[in-house]
Design a protein around this motif. Structure first.
Motif, PDB file in Angstrom:
ATOM      1  N   HIS A   1      -6.549 -24.771 -16.120  1.00 48.64           N
ATOM      2  CA  HIS A   1      -6.967 -23.880 -15.461  1.00 48.64           C
ATOM      3  C   HIS A   1      -6.705 -24.033 -14.035  1.00 48.64           C
ATOM      4  O   HIS A   1      -6.240 -23.089 -13.418  1.00 48.64           O
ATOM      5  N   THR A   2      -7.157 -25.210 -13.482  1.00 45.86           N
ATOM      6  CA  THR A   2      -7.070 -25.557 -12.195  1.00 45.86           C
ATOM      7  C   THR A   2      -5.510 -25.487 -11.783  1.00 45.86           C
ATOM      8  O   THR A   2      -5.007 -24.771 -10.816  1.00 45.86           O
ATOM      9  N   LEU A   3      -4.675 -26.275 -12.572  1.00 44.79           N
ATOM     10  CA  LEU A   3      -3.172 -26.023 -12.066  1.00 44.79           C
ATOM     11  C   LEU A   3      -2.588 -24.617 -12.231  1.00 44.79           C
ATOM     12  O   LEU A   3      -1.876 -24.266 -11.279  1.00 44.79           O
ATOM     13  N   GLY A   4      -3.111 -23.914 -13.345  1.00 44.80           N
ATOM     14  CA  GLY A   4      -2.479 -22.439 -13.266  1.00 44.80           C
ATOM     15  C   GLY A   4      -2.995 -21.655 -12.068  1.00 44.80           C
ATOM     16  O   GLY A   4      -2.227 -21.021 -11.555  1.00 44.80           O
ATOM     17  N   ASN A   5      -4.264 -21.730 -11.553  1.00 50.46           N
ATOM     18  CA  ASN A   5      -4.751 -21.149 -10.561  1.00 50.46           C
ATOM     19  C   ASN A   5      -4.309 -21.450  -9.461  1.00 50.46           C
ATOM     20  O   ASN A   5      -3.664 -20.437  -8.500  1.00 50.46           O
ATOM     21  N   ILE A   6      -3.926 -22.737  -9.286  1.00 50.90           N
ATOM     22  CA  ILE A   6      -3.188 -23.136  -7.940  1.00 50.90           C
ATOM     23  C   ILE A   6      -1.693 -22.656  -7.808  1.00 50.90           C
ATOM     24  O   ILE A   6      -1.033 -22.078  -6.712  1.00 50.90           O
ATOM     25  N   SER A   7      -1.110 -22.640  -8.910  1.00 47.16           N
ATOM     26  CA  SER A   7       0.337 -22.150  -9.106  1.00 47.16           C
ATOM     27  C   SER A   7       0.490 -20.731  -8.794  1.00 47.16           C
ATOM     28  O   SER A   7       1.523 -20.096  -8.453  1.00 47.16           O
ATOM     29  N   LEU A   8      -0.509 -20.270  -9.174  1.00 49.64           N
ATOM     30  CA  LEU A   8      -0.607 -18.751  -9.055  1.00 49.64           C
ATOM     31  C   LEU A   8      -0.386 -18.129  -7.556  1.00 49.64           C
ATOM     32  O   LEU A   8      -0.250 -17.048  -7.231  1.00 49.64           O
ATOM     33  N   LEU A   9      -0.962 -19.006  -6.699  1.00 47.82           N
ATOM     34  CA  LEU A   9      -0.725 -18.913  -5.169  1.00 47.82           C
ATOM     35  C   LEU A   9       0.570 -18.199  -4.735  1.00 47.82           C
ATOM     36  O   LEU A   9       0.830 -17.341  -4.155  1.00 47.82           O
ATOM     37  N   MET A  10       1.658 -18.962  -5.510  1.00 41.40           N
ATOM     38  CA  MET A  10       3.070 -18.564  -5.108  1.00 41.40           C
ATOM     39  C   MET A  10       3.178 -17.302  -5.528  1.00 41.40           C
ATOM     40  O   MET A  10       3.940 -16.247  -4.799  1.00 41.40           O
ATOM     41  N   GLU A  11       2.574 -16.560  -6.746  1.00 41.57           N
ATOM     42  CA  GLU A  11       2.730 -15.214  -7.045  1.00 41.57           C
ATOM     43  C   GLU A  11       2.293 -14.159  -6.000  1.00 41.57           C
ATOM     44  O   GLU A  11       2.641 -13.417  -5.842  1.00 41.57           O
ATOM     45  N   TYR A  12       1.005 -14.614  -5.578  1.00 38.48           N
ATOM     46  CA  TYR A  12       0.165 -13.533  -4.730  1.00 38.48           C
ATOM     47  C   TYR A  12       0.806 -13.710  -3.437  1.00 38.48           C
ATOM     48  O   TYR A  12       1.058 -12.329  -2.894  1.00 38.48           O
ATOM     49  N   MET A  13       1.603 -14.647  -3.093  1.00 37.66           N
ATOM     50  CA  MET A  13       2.355 -14.611  -1.759  1.00 37.66           C
ATOM     51  C   MET A  13       3.571 -13.507  -2.064  1.00 37.66           C
ATOM     52  O   MET A  13       3.730 -12.778  -1.192  1.00 37.66           O
ATOM     53  N   ARG A  14       4.081 -13.598  -3.052  1.00 40.30           N
ATOM     54  CA  ARG A  14       5.254 -12.789  -3.456  1.00 40.30           C
ATOM     55  C   ARG A  14       4.886 -11.473  -3.515  1.00 40.30           C
ATOM     56  O   ARG A  14       5.622 -10.400  -3.374  1.00 40.30           O
ATOM     57  N   MET A  15       3.573 -11.211  -3.823  1.00 40.43           N
ATOM     58  CA  MET A  15       3.000  -9.875  -4.109  1.00 40.43           C
ATOM     59  C   MET A  15       2.691  -9.299  -2.654  1.00 40.43           C
ATOM     60  O   MET A  15       2.323  -8.135  -2.567  1.00 40.43           O
ATOM     61  N   GLY A  16       2.836 -10.055  -1.508  1.00 40.14           N
ATOM     62  CA  GLY A  16       2.476  -9.665  -0.284  1.00 40.14           C
ATOM     63  C   GLY A  16       1.001  -9.896   0.211  1.00 40.14           C
ATOM     64  O   GLY A  16       0.861  -9.523   1.282  1.00 40.14           O
ATOM     65  N   ALA A  17       0.461 -10.711  -0.472  1.00 36.14           N
ATOM     66  CA  ALA A  17      -1.007 -11.026   0.127  1.00 36.14           C
ATOM     67  C   ALA A  17      -0.850 -12.434   0.726  1.00 36.14           C
ATOM     68  O   ALA A  17      -0.119 -13.147   0.673  1.00 36.14           O
ATOM     69  N   GLU A  18      -1.630 -12.413   2.078  1.00 38.77           N
ATOM     70  CA  GLU A  18      -1.804 -13.558   2.839  1.00 38.77           C
ATOM     71  C   GLU A  18      -3.147 -14.253   2.206  1.00 38.77           C
ATOM     72  O   GLU A  18      -4.269 -13.827   2.448  1.00 38.77           O
ATOM     73  N   VAL A  19      -2.858 -15.404   1.409  1.00 37.26           N
ATOM     74  CA  VAL A  19      -3.990 -15.881   0.823  1.00 37.26           C
ATOM     75  C   VAL A  19      -4.176 -17.550   0.831  1.00 37.26           C
ATOM     76  O   VAL A  19      -3.352 -18.152   1.022  1.00 37.26           O
ATOM     77  N   ARG A  20      -5.398 -17.764   0.865  1.00 35.12           N
ATOM     78  CA  ARG A  20      -5.720 -19.291   0.734  1.00 35.12           C
ATOM     79  C   ARG A  20      -6.726 -19.520  -0.515  1.00 35.12           C
ATOM     80  O   ARG A  20      -7.644 -18.539  -0.720  1.00 35.12           O
ATOM     81  N   MET A  21      -6.520 -20.789  -0.702  1.00 29.88           N
ATOM     82  CA  MET A  21      -7.626 -21.359  -1.942  1.00 29.88           C
ATOM     83  C   MET A  21      -8.172 -22.538  -1.456  1.00 29.88           C
ATOM     84  O   MET A  21      -7.805 -23.366  -1.031  1.00 29.88           O
ATOM     85  N   TYR A  22      -9.744 -22.278  -1.142  1.00 30.44           N
ATOM     86  CA  TYR A  22     -10.522 -23.388  -0.687  1.00 30.44           C
ATOM     87  C   TYR A  22     -11.034 -23.929  -1.857  1.00 30.44           C
ATOM     88  O   TYR A  22     -11.721 -23.350  -2.700  1.00 30.44           O
ATOM     89  N   THR A  23     -11.328 -25.280  -1.670  1.00 33.28           N
ATOM     90  CA  THR A  23     -12.071 -26.102  -2.662  1.00 33.28           C
ATOM     91  C   THR A  23     -12.960 -26.937  -1.666  1.00 33.28           C
ATOM     92  O   THR A  23     -13.295 -26.659  -0.618  1.00 33.28           O
TER      93      THR A  23
END
Length: 213
Positions: A113-135
């Protein structure tokens, strides 16, 4: 050239169903957020921490029955099995007009799930989001093209290429190249208070900040 500042003020925060954060930076995101959405499995732990989200979004398969009843007014069910709850939460926010989004609690507990969640950041950027994931140790930010990063001297930086061409850097301890595997861009270091990444295409950057307060 796009820029990434050390400080990031999100419009909304997504709380994932990984390890609940314990370090100062992701907790600060939670406690200063103007709007918070919990993935449904994360809501039980979030509520147990004494916080109440603005919305709970997901397919409803992992939220306790007690909290489903108690917080029914803020739950938004989405039965789509082609997306995970993190993506459901991001989609919900973007439909409401939010674009600057922080994600916390999305790593740990399940490595897949961790790898999947991190990789999804690329999809959100393509959707137009300015996104960061904090650990609890730093943050991931997806980028495209040339970008200038402002940071603290000596912080460790890892770059994960997603088919990026002509990858090169300035202000980093080690040179960049067109990487063919994720590990090749890890454990770099900022030599000053800013660095630049150049290249054509998309890449993911992790900035390590274990001692931030």
């Amino acid at each position: 050239m796009r820029r990434v500042d050390w400080d990031f003020v999100p419009e909304a925060v997504v709380v994932g169903n990984g390890e609940f954060p314990v370090s100062a930076l992701p907790l600060r995101m939670l406690d200063t957020a103007s709007f918070t959405v919990c993935c449904d499995g994360a809501a039980d732990r979030y509520l147990a921490s004494g916080r109440v989200p603005d919305r709970i979004v997901g397919d409803g398969d992992s939220l306790s029955v007690e909290n489903q009843k108690r917080y029914a007014s803020i739950i938004r069910y989405n039965p789509d099995q082609e997306t995970n709850d993190q993506t459901k939460a991001v989609n919900y926010l973007m439909e409401k007009g939010f674009r600057r989004i922080a994600i916390v609690g999305a790593t740990g507990r399940r490595e897949d799930h961790t790898l999947g969640n991190i990789s999804l950041l690329m999809e959100y950027m393509r959707m137009g989001a300015e996104v960061r994931m904090y650990t609890d140790y730093g943050f991931f930010v997806p980028m495209k093209g040339d970008c200038r990063f402002f940071c603290r001297k000596g912080v460790q930086v890892s770059i994960f290429a997603f088919g990026t061409q002509g990858l090169r850097g300035e202000g980093l301890a080690y040179p960049l190249r067109d990487f063919t595997n994720w590990w090749q861009g890890t454990l770099n270091e900022a030599t000053g208070e800013e660095f630049v990444i150049r290249g054509e295409g998309e890449y993911l950057v992790f900035i390590n900040m274990p001692s931030v307060s």
